[in-house]
Design an enzyme around this catalytic site. Structure first.
Site, PDB file in Angstrom:
ATOM      1  N   ASP A 473       0.826  -1.210   0.000  1.00  0.00           N
ATOM      2  CA  ASP A 473       0.000   0.000   0.000  1.00  0.00           C
ATOM      3  C   ASP A 473       0.862   1.262   0.000  1.00  0.00           C
ATOM      4  O   ASP A 473       2.062   1.221   0.308  1.00  0.00           O
ATOM      5  CB  ASP A 473      -0.905  -0.035   1.242  1.00  0.00           C
ATOM      6  CG  ASP A 473      -2.227   0.681   1.022  1.00  0.00           C
ATOM      7  OD1 ASP A 473      -2.325   1.480   0.083  1.00  0.00           O
ATOM      8  OD2 ASP A 473      -3.168   0.437   1.807  1.00  0.00           O
ATOM      9  N   ASP A 543     -10.686   2.165  -3.378  1.00  0.00           N
ATOM     10  CA  ASP A 543     -11.228   1.956  -2.030  1.00  0.00           C
ATOM     11  C   ASP A 543     -12.749   1.992  -2.048  1.00  0.00           C
ATOM     12  O   ASP A 543     -13.389   1.646  -1.057  1.00  0.00           O
ATOM     13  CB  ASP A 543     -10.712   3.033  -1.070  1.00  0.00           C
ATOM     14  CG  ASP A 543      -9.393   2.613  -0.435  1.00  0.00           C
ATOM     15  OD1 ASP A 543      -8.991   1.457  -0.614  1.00  0.00           O
ATOM     16  OD2 ASP A 543      -8.780   3.457   0.245  1.00  0.00           O
TER      17      ASP A 543
HETATM   18  C1  GLA Z   1      -5.747   2.044   2.306  1.00  0.00           C
HETATM   19  C2  GLA Z   1      -6.124   0.879   1.416  1.00  0.00           C
HETATM   20  C3  GLA Z   1      -7.208   0.062   2.108  1.00  0.00           C
HETATM   21  C4  GLA Z   1      -6.698  -0.418   3.438  1.00  0.00           C
HETATM   22  C5  GLA Z   1      -6.243   0.750   4.285  1.00  0.00           C
HETATM   23  C6  GLA Z   1      -5.554   0.287   5.547  1.00  0.00           C
HETATM   24  O1  GLA Z   1      -6.778   2.964   2.409  1.00  0.00           O
HETATM   25  O2  GLA Z   1      -6.537   1.334   0.162  1.00  0.00           O
HETATM   26  O3  GLA Z   1      -7.583  -1.020   1.295  1.00  0.00           O
HETATM   27  O4  GLA Z   1      -5.654  -1.330   3.244  1.00  0.00           O
HETATM   28  O5  GLA Z   1      -5.331   1.582   3.576  1.00  0.00           O
HETATM   29  O6  GLA Z   1      -5.126   1.334   6.313  1.00  0.00           O
END
Ligand code: GLA
Length: 720
Positions: A473, A543
């Site tokens: 990420d 997301d």
């Molecule tokens: C980001 C990612 C999510 C999740 C969060 C965790 O927003 O896109 O899918 O993994 O971080 O903090």
């Protein structure tokens, strides 16, 4: 593939159905002559043809560079349009490039340190290298063009070598194409924001400069590093479309400048906005690669070329061609509120319906109880994981599942041991605020020591336990950009050096762990670009996991990127991002063509939902090869209609799958049909045991039942 007609001084680059032609003028200007449907020959560069008038400055013999379509225009001569290259040195900031020589080589040379498309055998492609130089500014410029035998694609990049005293590079495009006498045309880009990525923007090309760009350090959710120039009336199935896609994950610009002669300069490359690069004598700067795709048959054919090229000759590694995982990720099920017991309970339930991988998301390390602390400290939290990652992985494996793990290696919270030990390891500028975004700073990957630390930290976790999947990420953009190790005058190098550092980290880790499936993520799809796909064959698309919204996001993403690269999960309900309630079946159907997975805690789902989930996993296993290596046809756009209809056809045309989704409810609605594409001609296909003539299916098509909410079905056609 590549021929040089020395009499007329024309290079012909012939891809599958495409010709790209480059001409040399006697005065050494490298002119762009043609890009389009395959042709046998084109008229040579000719001063009469390329205009100029009594007020023109004829800076190249009989030619005025302001009216000549060019391959790599420089600034400081008679061409007042946006240049492809700019420098500054003691000798000034003008560049005048002259053609010197050429070379044609089999295969495709690598671009050191940068991701790029590749060949597996040298017979798959040929590369033309054009050598240009400016003897006054003392630089050599090499233009690379790779033509793929089997794709209508041309990959370009440029190398700039400083032969003189130290100088600064202020901008260097990866590709520039001058369309000469552009008819009425449109520019297509993919734009958006967090949780609303890659919305298709369609605008008329008008006089002046129109572009999209990123200035936030990563390719971003605001704009994708892609654009297409197309005929005024181009559609999914008809019209000339010229795609430009940049294999890069940092600041970029992509645009078209139309002048009053209707010459349109299309360019793509690193954004010169906050970029400089000091080149000492002998230094070479290589631009990222731009992949140019031509289609004579509208957007659909352009996308299919990108899909095939990117999934087979950009993505790499063990999982490039194999079936991937059907996973469950605990993020939306637990957020930060979990322990080993909860994760094992989710895994146990998921295993009963056929999910094969349990992914532990954010919160397993350091003091990461919320997003305020802990990033950078990649050591298990013993309160949550008393048996460590190793113990948890063993329990997950005991359910018959793989274990996967979330990291955010490029980031650090100020409240972390890493930040306390190395406050200067972050991107920052002396005497400026260090703005936080999601309570975190960006580690300075332009530094070798920081990159080495990341490689060590991630590798040692991956060695600790049986981890077979990684979600990588990255959750913020860059602000107050600077590096403690670089003087202020080199601040313009930080963002590109960051990318080179990141790519080295990714190359090293993915090479060290070839059996791990890596998926990239950046607050969802804020770094969904070809650069990342070179290291990780899939990206978390957004997301926003609401099914209806995902129809648009996935549709826009598919303009360039194959469904095999899109992480797509069944979301919790009501949806956590927008609160909408959508049937379980539709949530599954929307996610199915991507890299399939689940977000909800299946222990809280109804028996009925679990039955559907189990069926859908079976369907995913059966149809995955068609979704992921077949041809994709977009039949109805959710941007333009109440439907999203996407069809996939296996390469042998034996199986086709149509994914139909609509969230619009209309009582007593009119009948609607959608014609299918890409089936075998003169053949019979069976749908649920009923035979259909393929010509009927491609003319009249299938009936879209209407009038019910959450209209969603997947239709499978088998060749008889
Ligand atoms: C980001 C990612 C999510 C999740 C969060 C965790 O927003 O896109 O899918 O993994 O971080 O903090």
């Amino acid at each position: 593939m590549i021929n040089y007609d020395s009499q007329n001084k024309i290079f012909y680059l012939n891809a599958k159905n495409t010709t790209y032609a480059i001409g040399l003028t006697d005065s050494g200007l490298v002119a762009h002559l043609y890009w389009g449907k395959r042709v046998n020959f084109v008229p040579k560069a000719d001063p009469n043809r390329f205009g100029g008038h009594s007020y023109s400055a004829f800076d190249y013999g009989d030619y005025c560079s302001n009216t000549v379509p060019q391959e790599y225009p420089a600034f400081g001569n008679a061409d007042f349009r946006i240049p492809a290259v700019r420098v500054s040195s003691k000798l000034g900031h003008h560049v005048k490039l002259q053609y010197k020589d050429y070379e044609i080589v089999d295969g495709k040379p690598k671009i050191p340190g940068l991701p790029a498309t590749y060949v597996e055998e040298s017979a798959e492609a040929q590369t033309l290298k054009l050598y240009l130089s400016d003897d006054v500014q003392q630089i050599e410029v090499v233009l690379y063009y790779t033509v793929f035998e089997n794709f209508d694609a041309i990959a370009r990049h440029t190398e700039i070598k400083n032969l003189g005293e130290a100088m600064e590079l202020n901008g260097a495009m990866s590709a520039c194409v001058d369309f000469y006498g552009l008819p009425e045309s449109r520019l297509i880009t993919l734009d958006g924001n967090w949780a609303n990525e890659r919305v298709v923007t369609d605008r008329k090309i008008v006089s002046g400069n129109q572009n999209v760009e990123s200035r936030c350090g990563v390719s971003s959710a605001y704009h994708n590093p892609f654009m297409a120039v197309c005929d005024e009336k181009a559609t999914e199935t008809a019209g000339n479309v010229y795609g430009f896609s940049l294999v890069y994950s940092g600041d970029f610009t992509a645009g078209v400048e139309l002048d009053s002669y209707r010459s349109a300069r299309a360019y793509i490359g690193i954004n010169p906005f906050e970029f400089t690069c000091r080149l000492e004598t002998g230094d070479v700067f290589a631009t990222p690669e731009a992949v140019l795709v031509y289609s004579a048959e509208g957007f659909g054919a352009m996308s299919r070329t990108y899909h095939d090229l990117y999934r087979t000759r950009l993505c790499r590694g063990k999982y490039r061609d194999t079936e991937r995982f059907a996973l469950i990720n605990n993020w939306e099920a637990t957020y930060f509120d979990f322990n080993e017991e909860k994760i094992v309970a989710i895994a146990e339930k998921a295993a009963t319906i056929g999910v094969d991988t349990m992914v532990l998301d954010d919160g397993w390390f350091g003091k990461r109880l919320s997003d305020n602390a802990g990033l950078g400290d990649w050591v298990e939290n013993p309160d949550r994981l008393p048996n460590g990652l190793k113990g948890l992985a063993e329990k997950v494996n005991a359910c018959g599942m793989r274990f996967g793990l979330w990291f955010e290696p490029e980031m650090v919270n100020p409240d972390s041991d890493l930040h306390r030990a190395h406050p200067d390891w972050i991107i920052h500028t002396e005497n400026r605020n260090r703005s936080l975004m999601r309570n975190q700073s960006t580690l300075d990957l332009s530094r070798k020591d920081v990159c080495d630390y990341i490689i060590d930290a991630v590798s040692s976790v991956l060695r600790k336990a049986n981890i077979q999947y990684v979600k990588w990420d990255m959750n913020r953009y860059m602000t107050e950009v600077g590096s403690a190790l670089l003087p202020a005058e080199r601040a313009g190098e930080v963002k590109h050096r960051y990318m080179l550092g990141l790519y080295r980290v990714l190359e090293t880790i993915t090479t060290q762990f070839p059996d791990v499936l890596f998926e990239s993520c950046a607050s969802g799809g804020s770094r969904f670009d070809p650069g990342m796909l070179h290291y990780m064959p899939q990206t978390w698309t957004s997301d926003d996991s609401d099914a209806e919204e995902r129809l648009k996001i996935q549709y826009g993403t598919s303009m360039v990127y194959p469904y095999s690269s899109m992480g797509a999960h069944v979301s919790a309900c009501p949806n956590h991002q927008i609160g909408r309630t959508t049937s379980f079946e539709m949530r599954c159907n929307v996610a199915l063509p991507g890299q399939f997975g689940f977000a909800p805690d299946l222990n809280r789902c109804t028996e009925k939902a679990l039955e559907i989930a189990q069926e859908k996993i079976k369907q995913y296993r059966a149809l995955g090869p068609v979704f992921h290596s077949g041809d994709c046809y977009r039949l109805k756009s959710p941007f333009e209609t109440d439907w999203s209809v996407v069809q996939f056809v296996s390469k042998d045309q034996k199986t086709a799958v149509v994914c139909v989704n609509s969230a619009k409810a209309t009582c007593n609605a009119p009948d609607e049909f959608v014609a299918l594409r890409g089936l075998k001609h003169d053949a019979t296909y069976c749908i649920d045991g009923t035979p259909f003539d393929s010509e009927y299916l491609m003319n009249t098509g299938i009936h879209l039942r209407n009038g019910r909410e959450n209209q969603s079905f997947i239709m499978v056609l088998e060749l008889v």
